[in-house]
Design an enzyme around this catalytic site. Sequence first.
Site, PDB file in Angstrom:
ATOM      1  CE  LYS A  41      43.573 -48.175  52.636  1.00 49.36           C
ATOM      2  NZ  LYS A  41      43.996 -47.068  51.819  1.00 49.36           N
ATOM      3  N   GLY A  46      40.822 -44.756  62.709  1.00 48.30           N
ATOM      4  CA  GLY A  46      39.497 -45.071  63.247  1.00 48.30           C
ATOM      5  C   GLY A  46      39.226 -46.561  63.291  1.00 48.30           C
ATOM      6  CB  CYS A  47      39.680 -49.234  60.777  1.00 45.15           C
ATOM      7  SG  CYS A  47      38.533 -48.569  59.545  1.00 45.15           S
ATOM      8  CB  THR A  48      43.702 -48.903  64.422  1.00 43.05           C
ATOM      9  OG1 THR A  48      44.246 -49.206  63.127  1.00 43.05           O
ATOM     10  CG2 THR A  48      44.609 -49.459  65.497  1.00 43.05           C
ATOM     11  CB  ALA A  51      40.194 -53.461  65.204  1.00 44.74           C
TER      12      ALA A  51
END
Length: 157
Positions: A41, A46-48, A51
């Site tokens: 998401k 975590g995804c940030t 990325a």
Amino acid sequence: MTPLIEGQQAPAFTLKNQNGEDVSLSETLKTQRVLVYFYPKAMTPGCTVQACGLRDTYAELAQRGVTVFGISPDAPAKLKKFEDKHELNFTLLSDEDHKVADAFGVWGEKKFMGKVYDGIHRLSFLVGQDGKVEKFFNKFKTKDHHEVVLAYLDGDA
């Protein structure tokens, strides 16, 4: 859930990017390898982190003939916000119906805080220009994903 492994043909796909444009894996593979990374998401911690690590090493990946596709079930508009907020410099793709995630074998049962649900597992695939999975990445943390990929590309993994 059974993810693809090295040597298997990557599924062909075309998805909308963060700008609402169609992006095709097969077209991109004509000129370079593609790191296809799946994340749950956009805009989550975590995804940030993951990325931003790829953003910061994108030039190094490009020097090694690799471009990056980040795939999540988010809509293109949310992906655009994610790109803008964190100044991301690679392609984000929207897989809202998770058909591509299913095809790569990364959609499946997850558990979080006692709840069981279906979602994307954080896994990555380096797809060679021949369309086959060159490397399956499943042992990394969000903060070192980019380092694991670069180590493989440099022959250190």
